[in-house]
Design an enzyme around this catalytic site. Structure first.
Site, PDB file in Angstrom:
ATOM      1  N   ARG B 266       0.853  -1.195   0.000  1.00  0.00           N
ATOM      2  CA  ARG B 266       0.000   0.000   0.000  1.00  0.00           C
ATOM      3  C   ARG B 266       0.878   1.230   0.000  1.00  0.00           C
ATOM      4  NH1 ARG B 266      -0.201   1.770   5.325  1.00  0.00           N
ATOM      5  NH2 ARG B 266      -0.582  -0.015   6.646  1.00  0.00           N
ATOM      6  N   HIS B 270      -2.285   3.815   6.178  1.00  0.00           N
ATOM      7  CA  HIS B 270      -3.475   2.966   6.249  1.00  0.00           C
ATOM      8  C   HIS B 270      -4.729   3.716   5.816  1.00  0.00           C
ATOM      9  CE1 HIS B 270      -6.333  -0.025   7.626  1.00  0.00           C
ATOM     10  NE2 HIS B 270      -6.960   0.930   8.285  1.00  0.00           N
ATOM     11  N   TYR B 279       6.170   3.091  11.458  1.00  0.00           N
ATOM     12  CA  TYR B 279       6.304   1.640  11.318  1.00  0.00           C
ATOM     13  C   TYR B 279       6.794   1.164   9.955  1.00  0.00           C
ATOM     14  CZ  TYR B 279       1.566   2.107   9.296  1.00  0.00           C
ATOM     15  OH  TYR B 279       0.499   2.482   8.541  1.00  0.00           O
TER      16      TYR B 279
HETATM   17  C1  LIG Z   1     -12.842  -6.664  13.589  1.00  0.00           C
HETATM   18  C2  LIG Z   1     -12.025  -5.451  13.340  1.00  0.00           C
HETATM   19  N1  LIG Z   1     -11.001  -5.169  14.141  1.00  0.00           N
HETATM   20  C3  LIG Z   1     -10.257  -4.056  13.945  1.00  0.00           C
HETATM   21  C4  LIG Z   1     -10.533  -3.196  12.921  1.00  0.00           C
HETATM   22  C5  LIG Z   1      -9.699  -1.932  12.701  1.00  0.00           C
HETATM   23  N2  LIG Z   1      -8.935  -2.096  11.483  1.00  0.00           N
HETATM   24  C6  LIG Z   1      -9.382  -1.626  10.295  1.00  0.00           C
HETATM   25  S1  LIG Z   1      -8.403  -2.064   9.027  1.00  0.00           S
HETATM   26  C7  LIG Z   1      -7.308  -2.839  10.044  1.00  0.00           C
HETATM   27  C8  LIG Z   1      -6.085  -3.492   9.488  1.00  0.00           C
HETATM   28  C9  LIG Z   1      -6.430  -4.395   8.356  1.00  0.00           C
HETATM   29  O1  LIG Z   1      -5.271  -4.968   7.862  1.00  0.00           O
HETATM   30  P1  LIG Z   1      -5.331  -5.913   6.595  1.00  0.00           P
HETATM   31  O2  LIG Z   1      -6.396  -6.932   6.802  1.00  0.00           O
HETATM   32  O3  LIG Z   1      -3.961  -6.407   6.329  1.00  0.00           O
HETATM   33  O4  LIG Z   1      -5.828  -4.991   5.417  1.00  0.00           O
HETATM   34  P2  LIG Z   1      -5.080  -3.725   4.794  1.00  0.00           P
HETATM   35  O5  LIG Z   1      -5.680  -2.536   5.464  1.00  0.00           O
HETATM   36  O6  LIG Z   1      -3.635  -3.876   5.061  1.00  0.00           O
HETATM   37  O7  LIG Z   1      -5.396  -3.783   3.357  1.00  0.00           O
HETATM   38  C10 LIG Z   1      -7.733  -2.761  11.361  1.00  0.00           C
HETATM   39  C11 LIG Z   1      -7.023  -3.336  12.525  1.00  0.00           C
HETATM   40  C12 LIG Z   1     -11.637  -3.520  12.114  1.00  0.00           C
HETATM   41  N3  LIG Z   1     -12.002  -2.732  11.091  1.00  0.00           N
HETATM   42  N4  LIG Z   1     -12.355  -4.641  12.339  1.00  0.00           N
END
Ligand SMILES: Cc1ncc(C[n+]2csc(CCOP(=O)(O)OP(=O)(O)O)c2C)c(N)n1
Ligand SMILES: Cc1ncc(C[n+]2csc(CCOP(=O)(O)OP(=O)(O)O)c2C)c(N)n1
Ligand SMILES: [Mg+2]
Ligand SMILES: [Mg+2]
Lengths: 328, 348, 328, 348
Positions: B266, B270, B279
């Site tokens: 990405r 975030h 990080y």
């Molecule tokens: C159940 C839940 N826990 C925490 C979050 C907060 N949160 C949103 S996105 C994220 C990280 C997601 O990482 P990943 O699955 O690798 O997707 P990326 O954003 O890297 O594409 C978190 C912890 C959430 N949306 N849902």
């Protein structure tokens, strides 16, 4: 009309809805070959086959998740959670997903699922086979929660729930499955969701009770009326969300006194909401405190008979509360 | 940064990894389609960049990006029949939803939370796509819930005997959730026509791969479900297309689901609420930007003789016009009426 | 005493408890390197290292499950759930495990965990970053739930929560993190769980409010009192379970009128329980209906500014309710 | 009935399966220990059988059985140091909890839900073991929650630098739950000293393996966590002991968790509330009963010269005396006082 047990009424309802509409499927742990651990779904597999009666993995979140997905794609799934005590892993799918799908999509999607779950205690089920945690769900907008205890109501409300375009949690008191009977027509019929049922009409005191304790409340009310001049109105809300608050308010406006009875622990139970609705909207009519008889503030029902007995209420406790309230 | 995916070809025992070079041969896309795929990526990038501009200008209060994921999503999307297949997306799937039929205007109505936003009428944050008409399931924020729902969508298709495949996406972080396990397990038991795509960008917000899982490749998780696990270089749209086409064919044949891992990066924090400097090193970010899927795909198309500078210039101007139009349209659209806050709780 | 923001008070509390007791560990998504998405745990990793400040996988059930296991084996874990909206996957671990461990083992085991979770809306967080679902937890015996909004209270109650031998859900209103300040001593101190705080003393009406809306309630009460002769008592329960019902009852027995204000939707919210306690135990003192100002019955807070505004209440709504109630 | 485990040796790609014959050589248990292990199994069986008698006589309202699992549990248990290791059991783990120090009297107090039952004071159903003193975690009914907790126990041991291993057990059905995935993932990321034992008896109540998972062997699930997955014939206590010993050694070395699958069969219905005739043929049950772990272990010990008929007769009479004593003791014990229903909700 033939008398049927609660369990028979629900089973017959499932058969008829599955026979009438191919979109209805049933899924859950042990619902197929075993016909459910309580035998509610007994015979469905033979009649409708493995494609529509699905023995699932032991995984509640996916049971509800799969039901949601199937509903999105045109089915009318009826999921079974083996005991309400085991619904917690599915709470995210129920509360954040099913209940919010319509709202979050601005009405574009809907989620017509039914989740059936046996609940309640008094069957030596201990902490994890006795829970009455309906209040966790009745707080959730977007969800409907019903708890019919009368076999007639159960069959009719099951049909309404299956055809309701919104998610419905359908609670079945396990102690009543084989203990309660009523006249249940053989043909399908609907009992609307959101409407209370008045089981006794009266002028001096209103009792709102549901689940197994409705029986105890009726017994207490009948005994009291047999001995006293006063009359008691007994209301079974049947539907806990939406709640028929109009019926409750109208009754309390007439009687001036309200006693609420439920099996769940008191603090934060649905009884509190009912009390609050009345204290807000019918305050001027109240002639006495709003009383509640409910479970004690312990984590769940214990197993050993004396402990279970100590947890449970019966008609005597309710009778005592009636007397206290009637004295106001 | 894990080493897999960096080079494109990974040899993992038990996992089939797509070689990027193999991907350019044996393609059933003609040059026109290849260009359309590239233009889709350009459009997604441009829309996304515009959204960040609007965010910085204070017009959009939240932005969450698919920048860096466009190649993987374009390749993936082209393997599906968007006239009948279902998509249960996640918040980085801008490229996919555009491919499925969502318009830039729809997207900008969402980003600016305007009345008439077809995704949620302005109710949800940007990145929460959905359209019943387009068979894009309305998505929520809780990570990975879609993984437990997608098998249900596919089950319904299968019960009706339809030749329809369901695609659902999640980040590698989401594979830690119980719902990921339960969903893959279900789909595999019932051999359902689902493609699970994990877009592995190496971080769940700030948490790196090695704190999320003990396997080095998400695709290894497929072994627990007896389903193929395929890892593919997500910077290479054509490699992804080939892998996805096979997964879709498998699903259509009734052979069941596939776990497809697209290794991406990405390019943004975030979300607009994040600051990734604590990080991720700037070197790491730059290293991956050198392998921007737009650059990789441009080169691949040029090598195939499918793209001239002139053609790309035309695309860029179409894209710009489209993004401008969408922005103007959405900025001019009214906000929702306050009364809309309380509708659509229940039917009727 | 120095003024500190809510977020600073909580962070300082975490630092001090970790420094004072090796058994305290912190775990959650992004709590380490990133210092939490709200930066509450910023600096903990540098100071206490990876062994005690753990960036977890994205999996809430195991975050709480691991905390429970560690607590069983002698630690004092402080788990963070990134947003209260994402606590649902952990509900089984919280409700069926943590809350029931002491009871089910007849007091043999205990579960001294703290679960911190930012909650509440008004920050453009939409459906899944705004929820106020405290009532789901306050219904659960065995669990404690606190929601301090004042920085002084937050630091002191965090210490109490960490040293409390029972599981505590510690709710932090995200809108208040950087908006509210108060005097917070540098040294550690405890504020007991289960005790309400009276912010305004008065004789004519009681307001019980918590979370962000406490600010709005105070503003409304102060405005009203500046213009009218009547005085209003404003109570922040701070601790939602156990609830300091004695303090609330005593106040209503004095004022005869009760207005409850909370952000969660009304039906089944904790306000209903508070109302019911008063309607049962202080009925004779009531001079008017018990009123509630709460969130609308929609699944969760919408995103777009006009929608979010329509969802939220402010001091004007509360002022209007005060006037209606005062008129009784 | 799956074919694995029936013969004892399974060759599964990527999975180490223990050969039963290898297990008898290279054992570090002397004959006295082997006999003690066998006596433990006899005791568990006899206690369990007595419980069913009491159930049929209406004295015990619920029974849930470890019959058929005794060999697997005895072999497993002997690999641990019960003076310091933790056990987070499941409801079939009678053999294990006896090995960990629970007495037959304790068990009968539980089954008859008497005052002074050290497991829960009569609050929980039979089968819900627990004792802080013995480091047996109080167990609940929701399946697989222990799998997400066990890594926390091990984490605490590791943080304090203790040489302590945590054992947790679950049925193969429980591996479908999200918590199973999350717990194994955690333990493996942090290389925690945990042994996860899945007692695979082929059914989750009535649901057979093939409706629970698409893999043929639970041990295959270990691949998703980069941890060893070992399948072993659970009718053979010595084979299990060998496999478990290795898993424990690995944990003590700091190399992390192991997933150990013991292939067993449950000889009773799921519980006293179940009737298994609708989902298991009598032939299948009889086939497995021919390989009763008690029979298998007796033969093995006899072949090793570790057990004479006389010795077994002595054991049987000790066991009978112990079960009689426990039954009499518990039947004579009072029921809990009603006031006990409301204590121990919070501390103090
Ligand atoms: C159940 C839940 N826990 C925490 C979050 C907060 N949160 C949103 S996105 C994220 C990280 C997601 O990482 P990943 O699955 O690798 O997707 P990326 O954003 O890297 O594409 C978190 C912890 C959430 N949306 N849902
Ligand atoms: C979360 C949850 N769902 C459902 C149940 C009901 N239930 C109790 S045991 C069981 C089957 C367990 O099967 P398995 O894990 O294979 O263990 P086994 O009983 O075969 O040893 C079920 C469905 C439960 N206890 N917990
Ligand atoms: Mg990621
Ligand atoms: Mg099993």
């Amino acid at each position: 009309m033939p008398d049927k047990l609660l369990i028979e009424a629900i089973r017959e309802g499932l058969f008829q809805e599955m026979a009438a509409d191919e979109r209805v499927i049933v899924l859950g742990e042990d619902v197929g070959k075993r016909g459910g651990v309580f035998r509610v779904t007994d015979g469905l597999l033979d009649r409708f086959g493995e494609a529509r009666v699905i023995d699932t993995p032991l995984a509640e979140s996916s049971i509800v998740g799969v039901a949601i997905g199937a509903a999105i794609n045109g089915m009318l799934p009826v999921a079974e959670i083996q005991f309400l005590d085991f619904i917690h892993p599915a709470m995210d799918q129920i509360m954040n997903e099913a209940a919010k799908l319509r709202y979050r999509s601005n009405g574009d999607f809907e989620c017509p699922i039914v989740i059936r779950a046996p609940y309640g205690g008094g069957v030596h089920g201990a902490l994890y086979h006795s829970q009455s945690i309906e209040a966790l769900f009745t707080h959730i907008p977007g969800l409907k929660v019903v708890a019919p205890i009368d076999p007639y109501d159960a069959k009719g409300m099951l049909r309404s729930a299956i055809h309701d375009p919104d998610p419905v949690l359908f609670l079945e008191h396990k102690r009543a499955y084989r203990a309660l009977r009523s006249e249940v027509p053989d043909a399908p019929y609907e009992v609307p969701l959101g409407k209370a049922r008045t089981l006794r009409e009266g002028n001096d005191l209103t009792i709102v009770a549901w689940g197994w304790y409705l029986q105890e409340a009726l017994a207490a009310a009948d005994e009291f009326m047999a001995e006293q001049q006063a009359t008691i109105e007994v209301i079974d809300p049947r539907s806990l969300r939406p709640l028929d608050s109009d019926a409750i308010l109208a009754s309390v406006m007439k009687t001036g006194k309200l006693l609420i009875v439920h099996e769940a622990n008191k603090f934060g139970g649905l009884g509190g909401e009912i009390s609050a609705i009345v204290a807000e909207d019918a305050f001027a009519y109240l002639d006495g405190p709003i009383m509640r008889i409910a479970g004690p503030e312990v984590p769940a029902m214990p197993y050993s008979p004396p402990l279970e007995q100590a947890f449970l209420h019966d008609k005597h406790d309710i009778r005592a509360a009636i007397e206290r309230l009637a004295a106001y | 940064m894990t080493s897999v995916g960096s080079g494109g070809t990974a040899t993992i025992p038990g996992i089939r990894a797509e070689a990027p070079d193999a991907a350019t041969s044996n393609l059933d896309l003609d040059h026109g389609q290849l260009r359309a795929m590239f233009e889709l990526m350009l459009l997604a990038r441009a829309l996304d960049e515009r959204t960040w501009l609007l965010n910085r200008a204070g017009r959009v209060s939240f932005a969450i990006s698919g920048q860096g994921h466009e190649g993987a999503q374009a390749g993936l999307g082209y393997a599906f029949d968007t006239s009948k297949d279902w998509l249960h997306p996640y918040y980085r799937d801008l490229t996919l939803v555009l491919h499925w039929g969502m318009t830039p205007r729809d997207v900008m109505l969402m980003n600016l939370s305007r009345k008439g936003d077809p995704n949620s009428g302005g109710r949800q944050m940007p990145g929460h796509y959905g359209s019943r008409r387009l068979r894009i399931v309305s998505s929520s924020s809780p990570v990975a819930t879609q993984i437990a729902q997608a098998p249900g969508i596919a089950l319904a298709s299968k019960l009706r005997g339809e030749d329809v495949v369901t695609l659902t996406c999640v980040g590698e972080g989401g594979t830690s959730e119980g719902d990921f396990h339960e969903g893959l397990n279900w789909a595999s038991i019932h051999r359902l026509p689902v493609v699970f795509c994990v877009q592995n960008n190496h971080y769940a917000i700030s948490v790196p791969m090695e704190k999320q899982m003990a396997v080095r490749h998400v695709a290894e998780r497929a072994a627990a479900y007896n389903m193929p696990g395929v890892q593919v270089d997500g910077t290479d749209a054509l490699a992804v297309y080939r892998a996805a086409r096979e997964a879709v064919a498998r699903a259509r044949r009734g052979d069941g689901p596939t776990l497809l891992e697209t290794v991406v990066y990405r390019f943004t924090p975030h979300s607009s609420d994040d600051d990734d400097r604590s990080y991720r090193s700037r070197e790491e970010v730059e290293e991956w930007k050198a392998r921007d899927p737009l650059i990789v795909t441009r080169q691949r198309l040029q090598a195939l003789g499918a793209l001239t500078d002139e053609q790309e210039a035309e695309m860029q101007s179409r894209v710009k016009a489209s993004v401008d139009d969408a922005t103007d349209f959405a900025l001019a659209a009214p906000l929702p009426d306050p009364e809309e806050a309380v509708t659509h709780v229940y039917a009727g």
